[in-house]
Design a protein around this motif. Sequence first.
Motif, PDB file in Angstrom:
ATOM      1  N   SER A   1      29.607  36.780  38.842  1.00 18.20           N
ATOM      2  CA  SER A   1      28.737  36.188  39.791  1.00 18.20           C
ATOM      3  C   SER A   1      27.984  35.640  39.106  1.00 18.20           C
ATOM      4  O   SER A   1      27.972  35.344  38.012  1.00 18.20           O
ATOM      5  N   TYR A   2      27.202  34.442  39.475  1.00 13.67           N
ATOM      6  CA  TYR A   2      26.405  33.719  39.221  1.00 13.67           C
ATOM      7  C   TYR A   2      25.671  34.140  37.978  1.00 13.67           C
ATOM      8  O   TYR A   2      24.778  33.282  37.451  1.00 13.67           O
ATOM      9  N   ALA A   3      24.954  35.113  39.129  1.00 18.62           N
ATOM     10  CA  ALA A   3      23.745  35.999  38.508  1.00 18.62           C
ATOM     11  C   ALA A   3      24.194  36.919  37.148  1.00 18.62           C
ATOM     12  O   ALA A   3      23.599  37.660  36.855  1.00 18.62           O
ATOM     13  N   GLY A   4      25.370  36.424  36.488  1.00 17.55           N
ATOM     14  CA  GLY A   4      26.188  37.274  35.802  1.00 17.55           C
ATOM     15  C   GLY A   4      26.453  38.888  36.193  1.00 17.55           C
ATOM     16  O   GLY A   4      26.622  39.413  35.467  1.00 17.55           O
ATOM     17  N   GLU A   5      27.236  38.864  36.912  1.00 15.06           N
ATOM     18  CA  GLU A   5      26.560  41.127  38.218  1.00 15.06           C
ATOM     19  C   GLU A   5      28.382  40.207  38.324  1.00 15.06           C
ATOM     20  O   GLU A   5      29.159  39.564  38.802  1.00 15.06           O
ATOM     21  N   GLN A   6      29.004  41.724  37.551  1.00 15.95           N
ATOM     22  CA  GLN A   6      29.971  41.970  37.773  1.00 15.95           C
ATOM     23  C   GLN A   6      30.866  42.299  39.649  1.00 15.95           C
ATOM     24  O   GLN A   6      29.667  43.141  40.417  1.00 15.95           O
ATOM     25  N   LYS A   7      32.081  41.008  39.688  1.00 14.30           N
ATOM     26  CA  LYS A   7      31.820  41.401  41.337  1.00 14.30           C
ATOM     27  C   LYS A   7      33.706  41.898  41.312  1.00 14.30           C
ATOM     28  O   LYS A   7      34.583  41.687  40.673  1.00 14.30           O
ATOM     29  N   GLY A   8      34.378  43.351  41.908  1.00  9.15           N
ATOM     30  CA  GLY A   8      35.302  43.159  42.473  1.00  9.15           C
ATOM     31  C   GLY A   8      35.924  44.550  41.385  1.00  9.15           C
ATOM     32  O   GLY A   8      37.264  44.989  41.284  1.00  9.15           O
ATOM     33  N   VAL A   9      35.359  44.751  40.388  1.00  3.93           N
ATOM     34  CA  VAL A   9      35.923  45.403  39.519  1.00  3.93           C
ATOM     35  C   VAL A   9      36.245  46.956  40.538  1.00  3.93           C
ATOM     36  O   VAL A   9      37.252  47.465  39.606  1.00  3.93           O
ATOM     37  N   ASP A  10      34.621  47.707  40.674  1.00  4.10           N
ATOM     38  CA  ASP A  10      34.940  49.274  40.751  1.00  4.10           C
ATOM     39  C   ASP A  10      35.265  48.857  42.174  1.00  4.10           C
ATOM     40  O   ASP A  10      36.388  50.225  42.489  1.00  4.10           O
ATOM     41  N   VAL A  11      35.760  48.047  42.923  1.00  5.82           N
ATOM     42  CA  VAL A  11      36.623  48.395  44.182  1.00  5.82           C
ATOM     43  C   VAL A  11      38.249  48.107  43.658  1.00  5.82           C
ATOM     44  O   VAL A  11      38.549  49.058  44.268  1.00  5.82           O
ATOM     45  N   ARG A  12      39.086  46.894  42.587  1.00  7.47           N
ATOM     46  CA  ARG A  12      40.274  47.340  42.014  1.00  7.47           C
ATOM     47  C   ARG A  12      40.451  49.171  41.984  1.00  7.47           C
ATOM     48  O   ARG A  12      41.664  49.417  42.282  1.00  7.47           O
ATOM     49  N   LEU A  13      39.425  49.696  40.421  1.00  9.18           N
ATOM     50  CA  LEU A  13      39.642  51.183  40.097  1.00  9.18           C
ATOM     51  C   LEU A  13      39.413  52.194  41.302  1.00  9.18           C
ATOM     52  O   LEU A  13      40.630  52.839  41.321  1.00  9.18           O
ATOM     53  N   GLY A  14      38.747  51.921  42.274  1.00  9.20           N
ATOM     54  CA  GLY A  14      38.383  53.047  43.476  1.00  9.20           C
ATOM     55  C   GLY A  14      40.087  52.628  44.393  1.00  9.20           C
ATOM     56  O   GLY A  14      40.783  52.959  45.041  1.00  9.20           O
ATOM     57  N   LEU A  15      40.336  52.032  44.517  1.00 11.18           N
ATOM     58  CA  LEU A  15      41.640  51.406  45.267  1.00 11.18           C
ATOM     59  C   LEU A  15      43.305  51.963  44.489  1.00 11.18           C
ATOM     60  O   LEU A  15      43.425  52.380  45.479  1.00 11.18           O
ATOM     61  N   ASP A  16      43.001  51.534  43.345  1.00  9.89           N
ATOM     62  CA  ASP A  16      44.547  51.765  42.864  1.00  9.89           C
ATOM     63  C   ASP A  16      44.243  53.827  42.192  1.00  9.89           C
ATOM     64  O   ASP A  16      46.053  54.213  42.695  1.00  9.89           O
ATOM     65  N   LEU A  17      43.188  54.146  42.166  1.00  9.69           N
ATOM     66  CA  LEU A  17      42.784  55.596  42.155  1.00  9.69           C
ATOM     67  C   LEU A  17      43.714  55.984  42.767  1.00  9.69           C
ATOM     68  O   LEU A  17      44.712  56.849  43.103  1.00  9.69           O
ATOM     69  N   ALA A  18      43.495  55.896  44.110  1.00 13.93           N
ATOM     70  CA  ALA A  18      43.858  56.372  45.785  1.00 13.93           C
ATOM     71  C   ALA A  18      44.835  56.106  45.877  1.00 13.93           C
ATOM     72  O   ALA A  18      45.615  57.301  46.186  1.00 13.93           O
ATOM     73  N   LEU A  19      45.848  54.568  46.157  1.00 15.77           N
ATOM     74  CA  LEU A  19      46.671  54.428  46.312  1.00 15.77           C
ATOM     75  C   LEU A  19      47.277  55.049  45.559  1.00 15.77           C
ATOM     76  O   LEU A  19      48.871  55.588  45.492  1.00 15.77           O
TER      77      LEU A  19
END
Length: 373
Positions: free
Chosen positions: A91-109
Amino acid sequence: MRSWCAVYVDVGYLLASAATRVTGSSLRSSVEVDYPGLIAALVQQVEADSGLPVLRVNWYDSGARPGGQPDHHQDQIGLLPQVKLRLGRLSYAGEQKGVDVRLGLDLALQGRSRVADVVYLVSGDDDLTEAVEEAQGAGVQVKLLSVPGVNGLSHAVSKHLRRAADSELLVDTETIDTCVRSRALPPGLVPTTGDGEEAVQAPEVAPEPSSEADLDLDLDVELDPDLDEPVPDSIEPEPVPVAGTSEAADETVPESEPSGTPVLSPSPSIFGQRRATELVLPPPPGWSASAGGEVGVALFDAVAYAVVSSWCRTATPASLADLRGSRPAIPGELDRALLLDLASRSGGDDIDDAGRHQVRERFWHHVGRIRLS
């Protein structure tokens, strides 16, 4: 059907925990990483533990370039065999976005699809607990692969995630110590004088002199800016022997400027003692290194000091000016390191607003104490 194991790597957790072990702070920019060596060592460890070949290493990180695009290092990681690069964005504030969601979805699916029989999760994030349980519901064994701290215990792993996983093992300490190195100049490489002390010492925090008398300088001697050595106001040239005398055979006439002053050239030892200006954070009065156990204000101060000190090892005077000019806003990477280290050292996952305020206040206190060396 052939059985496989797979590795899911939360890069933010891996590097922050490794940096804490190596430098004392989770600041990611304070370390250099041998990525091919690190990934190869992880693959070797999980294959030995499971007895199964690795199907794939899934590498979850935020793209370092605008729009979540990979930088040079991430491009090279994506080209490694059996490595799948999965990027979020910053993000513009330097925060990670979408990383945890990708990992969680991949792990579950992928767990439901039984892509692998054994999954190794390199993470400590509490938000992945439900994804772990989904994969386990499909018959997949999920093991945590956590980074060891300096005390030999797993670093910054949520108790809920640890409880949900089937088991936990530590990354080999040799892997971390070999593949992750501090960016700071080792003390043995700092130029020294003949007495064995550093050529440039970090100045102590002291009141500025109020008069020329306090400086204790010899005002009749000026400093040559190229040599950092005192040079007399005038230099008497060597007498030139008269041709035909016995002295002329053994003496040579020194090279001179048009004014007759000999040319002074710096010796190699002078260049050997010079080094680039660096930032130094002096320890606070009465401060001593501690492995933990601080409470209250001492905890906030210790966390802030560790982060600022780690940042100083690779920062420049221009970086310091930019940081001070950004006050009160703290750059995203530094702010994440403050909060992550505070949560890790306090043993809690959540930090209240009062705790955030105090650790940030101590951060700016120590930034104000930085000196140039």
